[in-house]
Design a protein around this motif. Structure first.
Motif, PDB file in Angstrom:
ATOM      1  N   PHE A  94     -12.473 -29.072  -9.296  1.00  0.00           N
ATOM      2  CA  PHE A  94     -11.882 -29.481  -8.245  1.00  0.00           C
ATOM      3  C   PHE A  94     -10.705 -30.772  -8.901  1.00  0.00           C
ATOM      4  CE2 PHE A  94     -16.118 -29.592  -6.115  1.00  0.00           C
ATOM      5  CZ  PHE A  94     -15.687 -28.137  -5.561  1.00  0.00           C
ATOM      6  N   PHE A  95      -9.612 -30.708  -8.013  1.00  0.00           N
ATOM      7  CA  PHE A  95      -8.554 -31.684  -8.641  1.00  0.00           C
ATOM      8  C   PHE A  95      -8.119 -32.561  -7.376  1.00  0.00           C
ATOM      9  CE2 PHE A  95      -8.554 -28.577 -11.927  1.00  0.00           C
ATOM     10  CZ  PHE A  95      -8.155 -29.437 -12.998  1.00  0.00           C
ATOM     11  N   ALA A  96      -8.128 -33.836  -7.303  1.00  0.00           N
ATOM     12  CA  ALA A  96      -7.910 -34.672  -6.092  1.00  0.00           C
ATOM     13  C   ALA A  96      -7.320 -36.079  -6.508  1.00  0.00           C
ATOM     14  CB  ALA A  96      -9.194 -34.927  -5.558  1.00  0.00           C
ATOM     15  N   TYR A  97      -6.652 -36.562  -5.536  1.00  0.00           N
ATOM     16  CA  TYR A  97      -5.865 -37.907  -5.690  1.00  0.00           C
ATOM     17  C   TYR A  97      -7.137 -38.918  -5.927  1.00  0.00           C
ATOM     18  CZ  TYR A  97      -1.358 -35.902  -4.977  1.00  0.00           C
ATOM     19  OH  TYR A  97      -0.266 -35.106  -4.823  1.00  0.00           O
ATOM     20  N   ASP A  98      -6.984 -39.920  -6.730  1.00  0.00           N
ATOM     21  CA  ASP A  98      -8.034 -40.938  -7.091  1.00  0.00           C
ATOM     22  C   ASP A  98      -7.447 -42.238  -6.999  1.00  0.00           C
ATOM     23  OD1 ASP A  98     -10.437 -41.698  -7.730  1.00  0.00           O
ATOM     24  OD2 ASP A  98     -10.075 -41.501  -9.975  1.00  0.00           O
ATOM     25  N   TRP A  99      -8.389 -43.133  -7.055  1.00  0.00           N
ATOM     26  CA  TRP A  99      -7.751 -44.657  -7.020  1.00  0.00           C
ATOM     27  C   TRP A  99      -7.034 -44.895  -8.329  1.00  0.00           C
ATOM     28  CZ3 TRP A  99      -8.451 -45.913  -2.219  1.00  0.00           C
ATOM     29  CH2 TRP A  99      -9.624 -45.730  -1.594  1.00  0.00           C
ATOM     30  N   LEU A 100      -6.434 -45.979  -8.416  1.00  0.00           N
ATOM     31  CA  LEU A 100      -5.863 -46.485  -9.637  1.00  0.00           C
ATOM     32  C   LEU A 100      -6.862 -47.132 -10.634  1.00  0.00           C
ATOM     33  CD1 LEU A 100      -2.978 -46.572 -11.135  1.00  0.00           C
ATOM     34  CD2 LEU A 100      -3.012 -48.991 -10.183  1.00  0.00           C
ATOM     35  N   ARG A 101      -6.962 -46.758 -11.731  1.00  0.00           N
ATOM     36  CA  ARG A 101      -8.012 -47.191 -12.676  1.00  0.00           C
ATOM     37  C   ARG A 101      -7.517 -47.701 -13.763  1.00  0.00           C
ATOM     38  NH1 ARG A 101     -13.068 -44.967 -11.063  1.00  0.00           N
ATOM     39  NH2 ARG A 101     -12.895 -43.471  -9.361  1.00  0.00           N
ATOM     40  N   PHE A 120      -8.875 -54.597  -1.299  1.00  0.00           N
ATOM     41  CA  PHE A 120      -9.213 -53.224  -1.202  1.00  0.00           C
ATOM     42  C   PHE A 120      -8.603 -52.389  -2.531  1.00  0.00           C
ATOM     43  CE2 PHE A 120      -9.237 -54.677   3.007  1.00  0.00           C
ATOM     44  CZ  PHE A 120     -10.489 -53.795   3.500  1.00  0.00           C
ATOM     45  N   PRO A 121      -9.117 -51.102  -2.797  1.00  0.00           N
ATOM     46  CA  PRO A 121      -8.659 -50.538  -3.954  1.00  0.00           C
ATOM     47  C   PRO A 121      -7.392 -49.927  -3.782  1.00  0.00           C
ATOM     48  CG  PRO A 121     -10.780 -49.605  -3.194  1.00  0.00           C
ATOM     49  CD  PRO A 121     -10.561 -50.513  -2.005  1.00  0.00           C
ATOM     50  N   VAL A 122      -6.518 -49.616  -4.882  1.00  0.00           N
ATOM     51  CA  VAL A 122      -5.335 -49.320  -5.101  1.00  0.00           C
ATOM     52  C   VAL A 122      -5.464 -47.811  -5.104  1.00  0.00           C
ATOM     53  CG1 VAL A 122      -3.162 -49.463  -6.298  1.00  0.00           C
ATOM     54  CG2 VAL A 122      -4.640 -51.647  -5.872  1.00  0.00           C
ATOM     55  N   SER A 123      -4.624 -47.200  -4.251  1.00  0.00           N
ATOM     56  CA  SER A 123      -4.545 -45.615  -4.508  1.00  0.00           C
ATOM     57  C   SER A 123      -3.476 -44.960  -5.488  1.00  0.00           C
ATOM     58  CB  SER A 123      -4.241 -45.115  -3.366  1.00  0.00           C
ATOM     59  OG  SER A 123      -4.969 -45.440  -2.401  1.00  0.00           O
ATOM     60  N   ASN A 124      -3.810 -44.210  -6.041  1.00  0.00           N
ATOM     61  CA  ASN A 124      -2.783 -43.631  -7.249  1.00  0.00           C
ATOM     62  C   ASN A 124      -2.521 -42.133  -6.671  1.00  0.00           C
ATOM     63  OD1 ASN A 124      -1.335 -42.644  -9.403  1.00  0.00           O
ATOM     64  ND2 ASN A 124      -3.213 -42.375 -10.857  1.00  0.00           N
ATOM     65  N   TYR A 125      -1.381 -41.979  -6.246  1.00  0.00           N
ATOM     66  CA  TYR A 125      -0.894 -40.454  -5.681  1.00  0.00           C
ATOM     67  C   TYR A 125       0.025 -40.092  -6.839  1.00  0.00           C
ATOM     68  CZ  TYR A 125      -3.182 -41.750  -1.445  1.00  0.00           C
ATOM     69  OH  TYR A 125      -3.937 -42.242  -0.341  1.00  0.00           O
ATOM     70  N   ASP A 126       0.374 -40.516  -8.066  1.00  0.00           N
ATOM     71  CA  ASP A 126       1.167 -40.080  -8.914  1.00  0.00           C
ATOM     72  C   ASP A 126       0.571 -38.535  -9.499  1.00  0.00           C
ATOM     73  OD1 ASP A 126       2.828 -42.090  -8.553  1.00  0.00           O
ATOM     74  OD2 ASP A 126       2.116 -43.131 -10.112  1.00  0.00           O
ATOM     75  N   THR A 127      -0.765 -38.592  -9.667  1.00  0.00           N
ATOM     76  CA  THR A 127      -1.060 -37.164 -10.431  1.00  0.00           C
ATOM     77  C   THR A 127      -2.462 -36.817  -9.957  1.00  0.00           C
ATOM     78  OG1 THR A 127      -1.815 -36.347 -12.576  1.00  0.00           O
ATOM     79  CG2 THR A 127      -2.239 -38.803 -12.108  1.00  0.00           C
TER      80      THR A 127
END
Length: 312
Positions: A94-101, A120-127
């Protein structure tokens, strides 16, 4: 066993400039290794009593070794997350977008008081990020049959360790505010996301309300946020089958029948799982390579059967 499978058939992506998007071709090489073992025991055997136990253990690993030249991954199914054959990863990953960590894997929390996403958490849509795979770590079946004179009692327990599921049902119910998790949405129902503050890396202590601004307008659902939050562990302990039967003696049957028994049997009557849905034993797309999707799927059924067995 340990084997290499070559020239596996896959839909390999092509440049759309060719007039096609995929080509079905021999493009895969996968390594498979595993252990399959069965242990049958008969701890008790007397004139009146008999107990037989069978253990069936399976552990299989499938790793994608090679794909077509210039192709690192082939999507087996796509939705809120991808199920893929990715070179160097287990099959059906499985590959998905995640929160910025941060570098330690901690979720980064927006701590800018002037931001509408404060707390709230920051999303990471770069990878896209690897989030595990569908295949379990191992499976164990444990069947038992206990007989006392003409009465027989048997049951089959199944244990599944590991494996993931994409819980799109939970994510969509979050969006519509129809999941029980969304019941805490009033101003006094404060929640603190686990993570670290974006500005200084300190442990997050900002209290927020997870209301419609989060689930519907924000990033708290499958329709609006990273899918990583809806990829759940799919392990279980399951009572697959249980049966109670009685066999009539030869004295009652005479020469008319060789054997006659009555029974009551139940199937899928009990399930213990950490999966945050109805049942992780489900497949949105049916019997295809892209396994692991749960999106408004029909739940599995329980069944009770009364029966009569006879031999002439």
């Amino acid at each position: 066993f340990n084997q290499i499978n070559k020239d596996l058939l896959l839909n390999v992506p092509l440049s759309s400039a060719t007039g096609y998007t995929y080509r079905y071709m021999n493009a895969g090489e996968m390594a498979s290794d595993g252990i399959e073992a069965v242990l049958a025991l008969k701890p008790v055997k007397t004139k009146s009593w008999e107990w037989e136990a069978v253990f069936d253990f399976t552990r299989i690993r499938n790793e994608v070794k090679k794909l077509a030249p210039g192709v690192d991954a082939v999507a087996l199914a796509a939705g809120i997350a991808f199920v893929a054959a990715y070179e160097g990863y287990p099959y059906q990953s499985f590959f998905a977008y995640d929160w910025l960590r941060d570098e330690h894997g901690n979720v980064i929390i927006n701590d800018d008081p002037d931001s509408p996403s404060y707390g709230f958490p920051v999303s990471n849509y770069d990878t896209l990020v690897y989030m595990g795979n569908y295949q379990p770590d191992w499976l164990l079946g444990w069947s038992n049959t206990v007989k006392w004179k003409n009465i027989s009692f048997s049951f089959l327990l199944e244990f599944k360790k590991g494996g993931k599921m994409i819980n799109g049902t939970r994510g969509s119910l979050y969006y519509f505010g129809a999941h029980e998790d969304t019941e805490s949405r009033e101003p006094e129902d404060l929640f603190v996301f686990e993570g670290v503050k974006q500005s200084d890396g300190a442990t997050n202590d900002i209290r927020v309300v997870k209301d419609a601004d989060w689930y519907f307008l924000g990033e708290g659902s499958t329709f609006t946020g990273p899918a990583s939050q809806f990829i759940d562990d799919a392990g279980w302990i399951r009572l697959r089958e249980i049966t109670l039967s009685y066999e009539f003696g030869r004295r009652l049957l005479g020469n008319a029948l060789k054997s006659l028994s009555v029974y009551i049997s139940g199937r899928n009557l009990w399930l213990k799982t950490s999966y945050k849905g109805i049942d992780p034993e489900t497949s949105l797309l049916g019997s295809v390579n892209g396994q692991g999707y749960d999106y408004q799927n029909n739940p599995g059924s329980k069944g009770i059967t009364f029966g009569l067995r006879l031999a002439l």
